[in-house]
Every structure is written in C-alpha cells, then in structure tokens.
Design a protein around this motif. Structure first.
Motif, short mmCIF file in Angstrom:
data_model
loop_
_atom_site.label_atom_id
_atom_site.label_comp_id
_atom_site.label_asym_id
_atom_site.label_seq_id
_atom_site.Cartn_x
_atom_site.Cartn_y
_atom_site.Cartn_z
N LEU A 182 0.96 -1.13 0.05
CA LEU A 182 0.02 0.13 -0.08
C LEU A 182 0.97 1.36 -0.08
O LEU A 182 0.50 2.28 -0.73
CB LEU A 182 -0.88 -0.03 1.22
N ARG B 277 0.56 4.05 -2.59
CA ARG B 277 0.44 5.65 -2.55
C ARG B 277 1.60 6.51 -3.17
O ARG B 277 1.04 7.65 -3.67
CB ARG B 277 0.66 5.49 -0.87
N VAL C 84 -6.18 5.20 -2.94
CA VAL C 84 -5.53 4.10 -2.68
C VAL C 84 -7.01 3.25 -2.06
O VAL C 84 -7.33 3.51 -1.04
CB VAL C 84 -4.40 3.72 -1.97
N VAL D 269 -8.38 -0.91 -1.24
CA VAL D 269 -7.78 -2.35 -1.09
C VAL D 269 -8.88 -3.01 -1.00
O VAL D 269 -9.74 -2.70 0.00
CB VAL D 269 -6.57 -2.16 0.07
N ALA E 167 -3.74 -1.74 6.81
CA ALA E 167 -4.62 -1.38 5.69
C ALA E 167 -5.25 0.14 6.13
O ALA E 167 -5.34 0.98 5.15
CB ALA E 167 -5.57 -2.39 5.35
N ARG F 66 -3.37 3.24 5.76
CA ARG F 66 -2.71 3.57 4.36
C ARG F 66 -3.77 3.83 3.05
O ARG F 66 -3.52 4.33 2.21
CB ARG F 66 -2.04 2.45 3.93
N ALA F 67 -4.92 3.19 3.27
CA ALA F 67 -5.71 3.14 2.31
C ALA F 67 -7.02 4.09 2.25
O ALA F 67 -7.31 4.25 3.53
CB ALA F 67 -6.28 1.79 1.69
N VAL G 238 -10.86 0.59 2.51
CA VAL G 238 -10.73 -0.67 2.95
C VAL G 238 -11.93 -1.64 2.70
O VAL G 238 -12.85 -1.15 3.53
CB VAL G 238 -10.00 -0.90 4.39
#
Length: 505
Positions: free
Chosen positions: A369, A373, A380, A382, A402, A405-406, A409
């Motif tokens: 991830l 990014r 982003v 996921v 997750a 960073r996303a 999700v």
C-alpha cells in the motif's frame, strides 16, 4: 535409478541411526526411491514413516509394504508399530527421522543437487519475486533453468503446479534428479521456514543462499519471531557455499559473517551492494543503478513497483553476480520479468490502476500500500481478507496497516477453511477500527469476495490505484473442505469489464 542397500543408506546419517534388520539382512533388498506417503509408494521405495500431530506414519506401513516398499525409516515407536502389524521390512531407526530423510533421499537419487547450481532464497516476503528475477537473469545468460516455489515448479521450461513452497525431501530430491536428467544447470528455489524446520532441504547443496527480510508470519507454526528467525537462519549454517543477506532490517544484520555478501537499499548503509538513482516510472516500472564490489555498476530496469521490489532485485543481482552471470544478462533478464500475483496489473482499458498481490501478512500489506500511495495520482483502495487456520495474531495488524494507508478498505473473506469467516473478519475489523478515525480510511465489510471486488471496482475513480490483496496467483478459495474455483485476477478483470459495459449504456 541405481539401487542402494539399507546398510549403505544408513551410513549417510550414521549419527543416532541404527539398522533393525529383523528377519531380513539389511542388504537383501535394493532401494530405488523414497516417499513419506504410503499411498504414493512404488516397488523399491523406502517408506519414511514419520510421527505426526494426528497420526504416526508407521500406522500406514502395511499399506506401504503391500505397494512394494522394501525398507522403512522411522523412530523407535514407528518401528514398534510396524512390527506389531507384522511388517518385517528392514528398518532404519532414528530418534528424529525427519532430519535423516533428506540426506537419505539425496543418496537414493544420486545427490542431484551436487550436479546443479541451486540458488535458495528465504525470508518472509520477496522469495517468489526474487526467484523469478533470478530465473530471468539465468535464462538471459542462456542457462537451462529449474524453478521451485509457491506459484509453480518449472523444469527446463515445463510448468508444474506447486503443492508446497518447498516440497518434502524425497519429492525435492527426485525433482532435482529429473532436472539433472533434462539438462538443467541452475535452480532458483524458495526455501520456506517450514522447509528448514522440517528437514525438507536436508541433503541439498546450495551454491548461494539468500535472505530478503523477516516480519510477523507463521506464528501458528513457530513459537515466536525468534523461533521463526532461527528457522530461516538454518540456510546460513554452512549449507550454502555463498551467502547473500539484505541488511535493511535488524534480522538480516544478525546473519552477517566476514564472508557474507550484504545488500542494502538504505542510503548510507555500508553494504557490498547498494542502490543509486532509483526512479519510479508512471508505467509502474522502476530504474536504478546497482553498485557492487570492485566498482561494479549495473543500470537496471524492473517491471515491478515499490521500494521493496528494488530490494528484491538487488538481492537477485548479488546472487547472480556471485554465480558468475554476466552483467548484460542480469540486466536483460531482470527487465523481462513479470511475477504472477505479485503487484500484477490487470488492464482492461480502465482509467485507474488495478492489481492483485499475494500480500497476506502485516508487513507485506503495508509495503504494497505504501508503494501504491507513492504512485497514485488519486486514492488508494484495497480489498483484503485473512486466511483461516493460520496465525491469528496478524489479523488485527493487517486490518490496522490497511486502514492507515488506504482511502477505502473492503474487508472480505480470503480462504476461511474450517473457521467461521465472520469471526475472521471481526478480528480484522477490530484492528482497522482501532486506528483513530482521523488517521484511517473508510472501512467496509463485504464477506463475499466477488461482491467485495465488484464494490471496490465500482468506487474506483480515474487516477486511483485498487489493490486486491491476499490471494495473488491462487485459483481457488478454500471454504470448509471445498476448494472453490476463484481467481482474483479473473474476477477483477470481469468486474472492470462489467463496469465499462454498464457505463457505455
């Protein structure tokens, strides 16, 4: 196959091993093969009856003998059970028969790894990618290659499915023997911690052993991270003639000896191989310069995104260089490699990037991830699940990584196996929702994996990157005792096509 007597095979691992010949002389029957599975026994085989968590292999000795087994390898309890069942085959008795079956199998099949250049790669992440990069460099040099790993086994270009990352010792030695027969010169091989712990690579000679990294995984098998690391470290106990170690983490640094070839992508770290001028291209490719010993400089391109793939590539470069592969072949080979299920793009003309990846542990999810990014012009997204009957401790950690960073999700099912998938998802969600709301993306739960992928595709916008993580190259989903057909690549492609069709209406 050249027949071998039981006495000769016993001499291979004489320490702690005895020959119980019962009513037969140990030299009276010639061994021409080996297996751990009674159902696979062929006439002339040695049957390795190993103790297991649920049953002892010796309980199947009668079946093995009926199929033509001519000798046994087991512990004292296994031989006692075989004798009680009326099996009078000559037996090799060892307190730890798993540690003996590798060297014995190697002798049975003619010590084939001594006629090959085996390049073994261990580590939590990157084994598959590094082995494909090794294979690419070797083939570019004109070498006939073998490949042993998670996705597939290849023998001189012929593809075979893989049941384990690293096969059991008798199967591995037989595979090596076939490779020698077919003119293979070099083998790129994933070496799992299970394989090292369970003696699957016993009797294998490694020209090069390599270490990529270590993070939490397989703690359903290993006691803790120290035990997990100790298993990985066995590849560097002298069985590898040359050792290549990535020292970007503390674990790798613990493997260094005066002769270790070190690899680092971290600026300022003193290592045998380092990186200069790394650049990510809009295509998802990357270029960089690998700087090695004695002023060696290789200008390289790889088709794989993410800093961790530069690290994987640098490990491959160091291994290939140690093995004497020319620089031009290394560069050409690495530039030609796509890795199934590893940051693998799915392209159906859509205005966003879609990819599948095998990341199924916290560190790997974070790395993938982060790489997405760094390249994303937009958001982003996921789709992520966790497998059942595996290390439960990583489930909340994967959810947390997750969520941090996303932007979206979608928590879904992976391979639930015999576990309740709702419980698995709840553990992931607990980790995701523990991240403060200001620091996490939107969290959605959709149990059905196909529906989860379809939902993520419907939300993707131009410039976004969508990652479907966890299953990568797999073509099935294990639910209970059933293996249902399921390919993330195919389902993702279908969802994108359906969206495109719908938008055109």
């Amino acid at each position: 196959m050249t027949p071998h007597s039981v006495a000769e095979l016993a001499s291979v691992v004489a320490a702690g091993l005895q020959v119980d010949q019962t009513s037969l002389a140990p030299d009276s029957r010639a061994v021409t093969g080996a297996t751990l599975r009674a159902q696979d026994v062929r006439p002339g085989d040695l049957f390795a009856a190993l103790p297991g968590a649920r049953a002892h292999g010796a309980d199947f000795a009668e079946q093995a003998a009926a199929s033509g087994a001519v000798a046994l390898l087991s512990d004292e309890e296994g031989v006692r059970r075989a004798r009680a069942a009326g099996i009078d085959l000559p037996a090799m008795v060892h307190p730890d028969p798993r540690s003996a079956i590798g060297p014995v199998s190697a002798r049975i099949y003619g010590n084939p790894s001594s006629a090959l250049r085996v390049l073994g790669v261990t580590g939590t992440s990157g084994k598959t990618t590094t082995c494909y990069l090794l294979d690419g460099g070797l083939r570019a040099a004109g070498v006939s290659t073998g490949l042993v790993g998670t996705v597939e086994t290849r023998v001189a270009g012929e593809r075979l499915p893989s049941a384990f990352t690293t096969p059991e010792a008798p199967d591995l030695q037989a595979l090596f023997a076939v490779m020698v027969e077919r003119g293979v010169g070099h083998v790129a091989m994933e070496v799992s911690s299970h394989a090292l712990s369970l003696g699957r690579v016993g009797g294998t000679e490694f020209a090069v052993g390599a270490f990529t990294n270590l993070s939490q995984d397989h703690l359903d098998f290993h006691l803790d991270l120290e035990d997990y690391f100790a298993a990985k470290a066995k590849l560097f106990d002298g069985r590898s003639r040359r050792e290549v170690v990535c020292v970007d983490g503390d674990w790798g640094s613990r493997l260094i000896t005066p002769d270790t070839i070190t690899v680092s992508t971290t600026p300022g770290v003193d290592a045998s191989w380092t990186v200069r001028d790394a650049r990510a291209l809009p295509t998802g490719e990357q270029t960089f310069v690998a700087v090695g010993p004695d002023g060696v400089r290789l200008e390289l391109l790889i088709r794989l995104p993410g800093p961790f793939n530069i690290a994987n590539a640098l490990v491959a470069v160091a291994c290939l260089h140690e093995d004497g592969i020319p620089a031009d072949a290394i560069a050409a080979g690495l530039a030609s490699v796509d890795v199934p299920g590893r940051m693998e793009r799915v392209v159906e003309g859509q205005p966003f990037v879609a990819m599948v990846d095998y990341s199924h542990k916290p560190g790997a999810v974070a790395a993938v991830l982060d790489a997405a990014r760094a390249q994303a012009e937009g958001r982003v997204l996921v789709v992520l699940g966790c497998g059942g009957e595996r290390d439960t401790g990583k489930r909340p950690a994967m959810g947390s990584e997750a969520a941090r960073r996303a932007d979206l999700v979608v928590v879904t099912d992976d391979n639930p196996r015999s576990e309740d998938p709702t419980s698995i998802r709840s553990e992931m969600l607990a980790g995701a929702l523990a991240v403060p709301s200001a620091q996490r993306g939107e969290i959605v739960e959709i149990g059905d994996r196909r529906a989860a992928i379809t939902e993520a595709v419907s939300r993707a916008r131009p410039g976004d990157i969508l990652v479907v993580a966890g299953k990568g190259h797999e073509t099935g989903q294990q639910v209970g005792d059933l293996m249902l057909p399921f390919s993330d690549r195919d389902v993702l492609a279908e969802a994108i096509r359906d969206r495109e069709t719908e938008e055109k209406r």
